[in-house]
Design an enzyme around this catalytic site. Sequence first.
Site, PDB file in Angstrom:
ATOM      1  N   GLU B  44     -41.352 -22.788   6.844  1.00  0.00           N
ATOM      2  CA  GLU B  44     -41.351 -24.108   7.478  1.00  0.00           C
ATOM      3  C   GLU B  44     -39.962 -24.684   7.279  1.00  0.00           C
ATOM      4  O   GLU B  44     -39.561 -24.992   6.154  1.00  0.00           O
ATOM      5  CB  GLU B  44     -42.414 -25.005   6.828  1.00  0.00           C
ATOM      6  CG  GLU B  44     -42.517 -26.359   7.512  1.00  0.00           C
ATOM      7  CD  GLU B  44     -43.566 -27.264   6.868  1.00  0.00           C
ATOM      8  OE1 GLU B  44     -44.178 -26.863   5.859  1.00  0.00           O
ATOM      9  OE2 GLU B  44     -43.765 -28.380   7.370  1.00  0.00           O
ATOM     10  N   ASP B  55     -42.032 -38.310   4.270  1.00  0.00           N
ATOM     11  CA  ASP B  55     -41.658 -37.381   3.209  1.00  0.00           C
ATOM     12  C   ASP B  55     -41.447 -38.082   1.878  1.00  0.00           C
ATOM     13  O   ASP B  55     -41.066 -39.243   1.822  1.00  0.00           O
ATOM     14  CB  ASP B  55     -40.383 -36.631   3.602  1.00  0.00           C
ATOM     15  CG  ASP B  55     -40.641 -35.629   4.710  1.00  0.00           C
ATOM     16  OD1 ASP B  55     -41.465 -34.725   4.490  1.00  0.00           O
ATOM     17  OD2 ASP B  55     -40.037 -35.760   5.791  1.00  0.00           O
ATOM     18  N   TYR B 168     -53.024 -28.222   9.155  1.00  0.00           N
ATOM     19  CA  TYR B 168     -52.458 -28.539   7.845  1.00  0.00           C
ATOM     20  C   TYR B 168     -53.264 -29.689   7.213  1.00  0.00           C
ATOM     21  O   TYR B 168     -53.314 -30.790   7.762  1.00  0.00           O
ATOM     22  CB  TYR B 168     -50.990 -28.910   8.035  1.00  0.00           C
ATOM     23  CG  TYR B 168     -50.323 -29.512   6.831  1.00  0.00           C
ATOM     24  CD1 TYR B 168     -50.574 -29.043   5.546  1.00  0.00           C
ATOM     25  CD2 TYR B 168     -49.411 -30.550   6.982  1.00  0.00           C
ATOM     26  CE1 TYR B 168     -49.953 -29.607   4.447  1.00  0.00           C
ATOM     27  CE2 TYR B 168     -48.778 -31.113   5.889  1.00  0.00           C
ATOM     28  CZ  TYR B 168     -49.061 -30.637   4.632  1.00  0.00           C
ATOM     29  OH  TYR B 168     -48.446 -31.208   3.549  1.00  0.00           O
TER      30      TYR B 168
END
Lengths: 402, 255
Positions: B44, B55, B168
């Site tokens: 990734e 993030d 995911y």
Amino acid sequence: MKEMQKETQDASHYGEFGGQYIPEGLMNELNNVADAYNKYKDDPDFLKELHDLLNNYANRPSLLYYADKMTKDLGGAKIYLKREDLNHTGAHKINNVIGQALIAKRMGKTRLIAETGAGQHGVATATIAALFGMECEIFMGKIDTDRQKLNVYRMELLGAKVHPVTSGSMVLKDAVNAALQNWASRIDDTFYVLGSAVGPYPFPEMVHDFQSVISKESKAQILKAEGRLPDTVVACVGGGSNAIGSFAKYIDDKDVELIGVEAAGKGVDTDQTAATMERGTVGIFHGMKSLFLQNSDGQIDQVYSISAGLDYPGVGPEHARLAELKRAKYVGITDDEAVDAFEYIAKTEGIIAAIESCHAIAYVMKLAPTMSKDQIIICTVSGRGDKDVASIAKYRGVDIND
Amino acid sequence: MTNLKEIFADKKVFIPFVVADDPDIETTVQSILTLAENGADIIELGVPFSDPVADGPVIQKADLRAFAAGVNRNIVFEIVEKVRQTSDVPIIFDTYLNIPFKYGYDKFCQKCQELNVAGLIIPDAPIEEQAELKPFADKYGIDLVPTVAPTSAGRTEKLAQAATGFIYVISIFGAAGVSDELATQQLQVTVQQIRAVSDVPIVTATEQVEKVAGLVDGILSENAVVKIIADGGDVQKNLKEYVLNINNTMRINAL
């Protein structure tokens, strides 16, 4: 906005602008906020509580003041000032905070968080959190906590925790990033009170609706004073909350010219600017598709303005749409022009206005002389300028002890 | 073109996250090759964005190092081109929607196809906003990998149905005040919800591989590789040890 909304595909978009470009982890909660807002916005009990707080706590309606001396001095259009600086906490921000906090309360939330640039929205949120007995944390860029120390202390005095954000460029956009991250990690008890007309749906709509009290009042006030609508409405634009509130009830009155004034910083054509409308391009950031200052790679620019409340790299999606439809016009005012206006309105009208608002005043100083004496301008003074006195003194090279 | 789903057919899949151009082009290229040679199944590759709101601090710092090195879209493409000279390791991009939007969705997806980048994870493109990108992803055979969050209740089935490639799932392992038991339980529920409507492979991110390897089809390492690269020293040796160790753990705990 009614007319414009008809042509858009759904409530969350303004033409191609708007939307909900936000991580999956916040989608349910955003929908919860939207559902709660749609449930309560026309609810009589909600509206009663909202108006009671606006009138009896926030000091509404705000004055529509005829600036006689300024009008005569500039020698053109009649200038009326919509005095949002006279609201409790000193700015228009309280209008929206009361509304959103009432939604938060009805959703059972016990903690309010907010981003703030100049500190006005943070102070308003801290104030209402104190009034409602809610926990409060304010996210503010480190550079802004340094240049707006007075407001930092005010927020702390009101019982809020001020969180200086040290990531990125350490200004308003970084404060929004940090607030979004914090919200995502605590949605159970936390409501994010977004202060500007930006972000994912339903925030731009909520801010539009809660701030539209400005134009709702000014319309009634000008009709009473002059028997007719103004020719031009002028307001400063960062994310665009006071401007959208100042424009809202005139959008369908096509003869009323709407002008948003953004911060050109050191100049629209320099790289030290925050003139999103003039220099920005379409992008996706902070939950919305709108106009942003960004490079060709899609990286968001670090923007600059003397005003901590206007140095935001984007603008609310409804403004982007109003510009596209040419329903509103957006112009830039530099730091120098804004500081001149700060001094001018103080000396002429005895009003110390926020440096953000002085961008709008500066444009009125250019515009009014070009208009005839029977024309009318309404300019929103979005906030009071006490918070700016120290930094303006510094700008002029005067060392005062702040 | 890599078929992401097929990679999961006969094994537990390990997906390390690497930030492009952190701290330079050569390190990223070499790190991808080292990870691939030692058992990473999919890489990734993070395409840095100025404001990575989804993030955590480890990746935010890596993004800053990449920007200091002058990263841009073309450098990211160059990194993949260099990897492609010697390796066909499956690669997906992790980035924010403004990056492909600004380049043009058609051009971006076409470029992905050219580089054999088989999928995209875009945290600020929830399925409601994917309609503008999806036609181009489909046109070039690029999978859009959706994210399921711990707060996705009521949305999981919809997300699973939209998923191609893999899905995911963000777990709550290691979150403050969360026991492993609770985290396991929650992950199990989510897995069941996905399995009820889709056979799409399920990946979760954790550094505690031994605790989840038996529950899901693949493990995504968000921070470990980024930290190893940040720590410096003999990065390639450390990466090799790390990925060999992970693979061992996954095999032992996958039963």
